[in-house]
Design an enzyme around this catalytic site. Structure first.
Site, PDB file in Angstrom:
ATOM      1  N   TYR A  96      -4.217  -7.757   6.909  1.00  0.00           N
ATOM      2  CA  TYR A  96      -3.128  -7.285   6.143  1.00  0.00           C
ATOM      3  C   TYR A  96      -2.456  -5.972   6.887  1.00  0.00           C
ATOM      4  CZ  TYR A  96      -6.248  -3.085   4.846  1.00  0.00           C
ATOM      5  OH  TYR A  96      -7.213  -2.167   5.052  1.00  0.00           O
ATOM      6  N   CYS A  97      -1.433  -5.527   6.329  1.00  0.00           N
ATOM      7  CA  CYS A  97      -0.760  -4.471   6.991  1.00  0.00           C
ATOM      8  C   CYS A  97      -0.096  -3.521   5.846  1.00  0.00           C
ATOM      9  CB  CYS A  97       0.288  -4.671   8.091  1.00  0.00           C
ATOM     10  SG  CYS A  97       1.699  -5.924   7.608  1.00  0.00           S
ATOM     11  N   TRP A  98       0.972  -2.892   5.895  1.00  0.00           N
ATOM     12  CA  TRP A  98       1.447  -2.127   4.890  1.00  0.00           C
ATOM     13  C   TRP A  98       1.821  -3.004   3.789  1.00  0.00           C
ATOM     14  CZ3 TRP A  98       1.194   1.959   2.135  1.00  0.00           C
ATOM     15  CH2 TRP A  98       2.460   2.324   1.119  1.00  0.00           C
ATOM     16  N   SER A 104       0.841  -7.914  10.130  1.00  0.00           N
ATOM     17  CA  SER A 104      -0.195  -8.747   9.913  1.00  0.00           C
ATOM     18  C   SER A 104       0.264 -10.221  10.050  1.00  0.00           C
ATOM     19  CB  SER A 104      -0.533  -8.591   8.481  1.00  0.00           C
ATOM     20  OG  SER A 104       0.520  -8.690   7.568  1.00  0.00           O
ATOM     21  N   TYR A 125      -1.283  -3.702   1.918  1.00  0.00           N
ATOM     22  CA  TYR A 125      -1.933  -2.525   1.515  1.00  0.00           C
ATOM     23  C   TYR A 125      -1.354  -2.075   0.219  1.00  0.00           C
ATOM     24  CZ  TYR A 125      -3.585   2.042   0.605  1.00  0.00           C
ATOM     25  OH  TYR A 125      -3.782   3.449   0.047  1.00  0.00           O
TER      26      TYR A 125
END
Length: 373
Positions: A96-98, A104, A125
């Site tokens: 995952y990323c933001w 991601s 996130y």
């Protein structure tokens, strides 16, 4: 969601299916908060992310993506050569990323090209953070809370720890917040508190481990613990819960304070500066004397005066404002040894059992928890 994306992009409720959770964000983003158990394998470090963002805003998206792609490739190559060498072909990572976007997505693309059945967390996130905030609204009301109150140094944390050792459910807010709640509540060694987001994440993780069919013991706390805020729903649930007061002799309280704050004696200058926080609460002459005691490492005299001239008067004012605190059942804690703690725990267990039988929603009076400022 398209059929081909079913196993590549997955919702939050499927995270238990994966062997490893990878946070592809920068180290500073990870440090602020992350999914429990996640490892940080950034595709852009903090400096690279800042430069790419500046180019994107000030020059062009194309140039930003071209430079960013080169750095992403470099960082992914390093992760593959180092941290990811150990995993077998069956390893299932979730990345995952933001917002579940390019960072991601690039990571998952390369992992799947290699042959690992990697997936990307839908919404990243940001979705997880929204889920945490929702859980902080609905989880606290599911539990039967039992609140330990008492003046500063009365041993509430020690009793909670003893209750936990006896198999009871305990929420240690001060441990999660890395702060003891009072003016001098800094954690040993000056350890900094977590971010509000990380504190929220830790709270949800703790609450989800509790069984709603059993009571949860917690210490009375104000809305704020150091720099952190208790979620409204949790603060309200604690405020309305049955409460018991620890009655602890002065000599026992002194022993506890000297044990818990002994590390401050090794940093007399730092302690003297921390005492500045009492400015406005006590006369300047008193404050100067306390600072002199700190510099002389005379913690016994200092803590005795703090109890007599600040914390106990504060607690008495709290009793005057909230008479129900004075009417609450009391448990005598005669010492900090295992035997004394066991006796106190047995009395608390008996009180909790009676509260369970007698407690009715309409019978619970509104009252705030009481803690030193």
């Amino acid at each position: 969601m398209a059929a081909k994306d079913k196993d590549r992009i997955v919702p939050l409720e499927r995270i238990e299916e994966f062997d490893t959770i990878i946070d592809a964000r920068s180290p500073s983003e990870f440090l602020e908060d992350h999914l429990p158990g996640a490892i940080n394998l950034p595709v852009l470090d903090d400096t690279e992310r800042r430069i790419v963002g500046t180019i994107y805003k000030q020059r062009s998206a194309f140039e930003a993506r071209r430079l960013g792609a080169a750095w992403v490739a470099k960082n992914l190559a390093r992760h593959l050569q180092e941290r990811l060498q150990q995993y077998p072909p069956s390893w299932r990572p979730l990345v995952y990323c933001w917002r579940g976007g390019q960072r991601s997505g690039a990571f998952v693309t390369w992992l799947r090209l290699i042959g690992w059945p990697a997936a990307q967390l839908a919404g990243g996130y940001k979705t997880y953070r929204r889920w945490v905030l929702e859980r902080l609204v609905d989880l606290p009301g599911r539990f039967a809370w039992r609140v330990l109150a008492g003046p500063t140094g009365s041993g509430k944390t020690r009793v909670l720890q003893a209750l936990a050792q006896r198999g009871h459910q305990v929420l240690d807010l001060e441990a999660l917040a890395r702060h003891r709640g009072s003016i001098l509540g800094t954690w040993p060694g000056g350890e900094s508190q977590p971010s509000q987001k990380a504190f929220d994440t830790a709270l949800v993780a703790a609450l989800r481990r509790f069984n709603p069919q059993k009571p949860v013991f917690v210490e009375a706390e104000s809305k704020r613990i150091g720099l952190l805020q208790l979620p409204d729903a949790l603060h309200e649930a604690i405020r309305l819960a049955p409460m018991i007061v620890l009655d602890t002799p002065r000599e026992c309280r002194m022993q506890l304070l000297l044990e818990d704050y002994a590390w401050m004696g090794d940093e007399p200058g730092s302690l003297a500066r921390r005492l500045e926080r009492f400015k406005g609460f006590v006369p300047n002459e008193t404050l100067r004397r306390w600072q002199e005691l700190a510099l002389r490492r005379d913690l016994a005299t200092l803590f005795a005066e703090l109890i007599a001239r600040h914390y106990d008067p504060l607690y008495r004012r709290s009793l005057a404002r909230h008479p129900e605190l004075g009417r609450a059942p009391r448990v005598r804690l005669t010492g900090l040894d295992p035997g004394a703690l066991e006796v106190a725990c047995r009395e608390i267990e008996a009180w909790s059992s009676v509260s369970e039988r007698l407690l009715q929603p309409s019978a619970v009076s509104a009252r705030p928890p009481h803690a030193a400022p």
